[in-house]
Design a protein around this motif. Structure first.
Motif, PDB file in Angstrom:
ATOM      1  N   THR A  31       0.861  -1.180   0.000  1.00 50.16           N
ATOM      2  CA  THR A  31       0.000   0.000   0.000  1.00 50.16           C
ATOM      3  C   THR A  31       0.897   1.230   0.000  1.00 50.16           C
ATOM      4  O   THR A  31       1.922   1.254   0.670  1.00 50.16           O
ATOM      5  N   LYS A  32       0.518   2.215  -0.746  1.00 47.74           N
ATOM      6  CA  LYS A  32       1.356   3.412  -0.885  1.00 47.74           C
ATOM      7  C   LYS A  32       1.159   4.418   0.239  1.00 47.74           C
ATOM      8  O   LYS A  32       2.026   5.229   0.520  1.00 47.74           O
ATOM      9  N   THR A  33      -0.010   4.384   0.897  1.00 50.67           N
ATOM     10  CA  THR A  33      -0.276   5.382   1.935  1.00 50.67           C
ATOM     11  C   THR A  33      -0.702   4.706   3.232  1.00 50.67           C
ATOM     12  O   THR A  33      -1.217   3.588   3.232  1.00 50.67           O
ATOM     13  N   ILE A  34      -0.524   5.425   4.330  1.00 47.88           N
ATOM     14  CA  ILE A  34      -0.961   4.928   5.626  1.00 47.88           C
ATOM     15  C   ILE A  34      -2.474   4.788   5.646  1.00 47.88           C
ATOM     16  O   ILE A  34      -3.016   3.858   6.256  1.00 47.88           O
ATOM     17  N   GLN A  35      -3.185   5.670   4.960  1.00 50.55           N
ATOM     18  CA  GLN A  35      -4.641   5.591   4.921  1.00 50.55           C
ATOM     19  C   GLN A  35      -5.096   4.286   4.264  1.00 50.55           C
ATOM     20  O   GLN A  35      -6.031   3.637   4.748  1.00 50.55           O
ATOM     21  N   SER A  59       5.642  -0.191   0.220  1.00 52.40           N
ATOM     22  CA  SER A  59       4.852   0.512   1.230  1.00 52.40           C
ATOM     23  C   SER A  59       5.721   1.589   1.867  1.00 52.40           C
ATOM     24  O   SER A  59       6.184   1.469   2.998  1.00 52.40           O
ATOM     25  N   PRO A  60       5.952   2.677   1.120  1.00 51.82           N
ATOM     26  CA  PRO A  60       6.925   3.682   1.555  1.00 51.82           C
ATOM     27  C   PRO A  60       6.564   4.403   2.847  1.00 51.82           C
ATOM     28  O   PRO A  60       7.455   4.896   3.535  1.00 51.82           O
ATOM     29  N   PHE A  61       5.306   4.433   3.223  1.00 54.32           N
ATOM     30  CA  PHE A  61       4.918   5.126   4.448  1.00 54.32           C
ATOM     31  C   PHE A  61       5.522   4.486   5.695  1.00 54.32           C
ATOM     32  O   PHE A  61       5.682   5.148   6.725  1.00 54.32           O
ATOM     33  N   THR A  62       5.868   3.208   5.637  1.00 54.06           N
ATOM     34  CA  THR A  62       6.359   2.524   6.834  1.00 54.06           C
ATOM     35  C   THR A  62       7.664   3.125   7.354  1.00 54.06           C
ATOM     36  O   THR A  62       7.877   3.193   8.560  1.00 54.06           O
ATOM     37  N   TYR A  63       8.520   3.569   6.455  1.00 54.15           N
ATOM     38  CA  TYR A  63       9.785   4.171   6.873  1.00 54.15           C
ATOM     39  C   TYR A  63       9.533   5.459   7.655  1.00 54.15           C
ATOM     40  O   TYR A  63      10.170   5.722   8.669  1.00 54.15           O
ATOM     41  N   ASP A  64       8.564   6.243   7.197  1.00 60.12           N
ATOM     42  CA  ASP A  64       8.229   7.471   7.908  1.00 60.12           C
ATOM     43  C   ASP A  64       7.623   7.164   9.270  1.00 60.12           C
ATOM     44  O   ASP A  64       7.936   7.840  10.259  1.00 60.12           O
ATOM     45  N   VAL A  65       6.784   6.152   9.360  1.00 56.90           N
ATOM     46  CA  VAL A  65       6.216   5.761  10.651  1.00 56.90           C
ATOM     47  C   VAL A  65       7.333   5.367  11.602  1.00 56.90           C
ATOM     48  O   VAL A  65       7.350   5.788  12.765  1.00 56.90           O
ATOM     49  N   GLU A  69       7.280   8.411  14.549  1.00 48.03           N
ATOM     50  CA  GLU A  69       6.090   7.816  15.151  1.00 48.03           C
ATOM     51  C   GLU A  69       5.184   8.834  15.837  1.00 48.03           C
ATOM     52  O   GLU A  69       3.968   8.638  15.921  1.00 48.03           O
ATOM     53  N   GLN A  70       5.746   9.939  16.315  1.00 44.85           N
ATOM     54  CA  GLN A  70       4.952  10.968  16.981  1.00 44.85           C
ATOM     55  C   GLN A  70       3.914  11.597  16.048  1.00 44.85           C
ATOM     56  O   GLN A  70       2.935  12.182  16.509  1.00 44.85           O
ATOM     57  N   ASN A  71       4.098  11.463  14.751  1.00 44.69           N
ATOM     58  CA  ASN A  71       3.151  12.010  13.772  1.00 44.69           C
ATOM     59  C   ASN A  71       1.956  11.095  13.527  1.00 44.69           C
ATOM     60  O   ASN A  71       1.087  11.420  12.713  1.00 44.69           O
ATOM     61  N   TYR A  72       1.907   9.968  14.206  1.00 44.43           N
ATOM     62  CA  TYR A  72       0.853   8.977  14.001  1.00 44.43           C
ATOM     63  C   TYR A  72       0.209   8.636  15.344  1.00 44.43           C
ATOM     64  O   TYR A  72       0.462   7.574  15.911  1.00 44.43           O
ATOM     65  N   PRO A  73      -0.643   9.524  15.866  1.00 44.96           N
ATOM     66  CA  PRO A  73      -1.208   9.327  17.203  1.00 44.96           C
ATOM     67  C   PRO A  73      -2.106   8.098  17.322  1.00 44.96           C
ATOM     68  O   PRO A  73      -2.373   7.641  18.434  1.00 44.96           O
ATOM     69  N   PHE A  74      -2.528   7.543  16.221  1.00 45.51           N
ATOM     70  CA  PHE A  74      -3.372   6.344  16.239  1.00 45.51           C
ATOM     71  C   PHE A  74      -2.546   5.057  16.295  1.00 45.51           C
ATOM     72  O   PHE A  74      -3.108   3.956  16.336  1.00 45.51           O
ATOM     73  N   LEU A  75      -1.216   5.182  16.313  1.00 42.07           N
ATOM     74  CA  LEU A  75      -0.335   4.028  16.464  1.00 42.07           C
ATOM     75  C   LEU A  75       0.380   4.129  17.809  1.00 42.07           C
ATOM     76  O   LEU A  75       1.104   5.093  18.060  1.00 42.07           O
TER      77      LEU A  75
END
Length: 102
Positions: A31-35, A59-65, A69-75
């Motif tokens: 998947t290309k996006t976290i959404q 799934s390039p978003f995984t590297y950013d996560v 990680e602070q940018n993903y409050p749902f994780l």
């Protein structure tokens, strides 16, 4: 093809695998996006995501996560190999809180 004893693959194209000991484990489709990932995970009952510290073009978003990680409050981070002094394979495990997904 998965190699988990007594496992049932719900959808071979997406590789959602489950067995009585593991519960649902998502070996998710690219998947290309976290959404897109969150939608797939929610639809398939996946509760956690395991992310390695490397770029994955599928799934390039995984590297950013992993890095931000602070940018993903749902994780919610539940495991970090670095914090456990294990650096050979750097991974983080996150629990998905679907109530915080926008």
């Amino acid at each position: 093809q998965h190699h988990i004893p007594n496992a049932i693959a719900k959808d071979e194209g997406c590789c959602v695998v489950s067995n009585e000991k593991l519960g649902h484990m998502g070996l998710f489709k690219p998947t290309k996006t976290i959404q897109d990932f969150i939608e797939f995970a929610n639809d398939n009952g996946i509760t956690h995501i395991i992310i390695e510290n490397k770029f994955d073009e599928r799934s390039p978003f995984t590297y950013d996560v992993y890095r931000n990680e602070q940018n993903y409050p749902f994780l919610k981070k539940t495991y970090d190999s670095f914090e456990e002094n294990y650096n050979k394979l750097q991974v983080k495990i996150f629990k998905i809180d679907y109530t915080k997904v926008e």
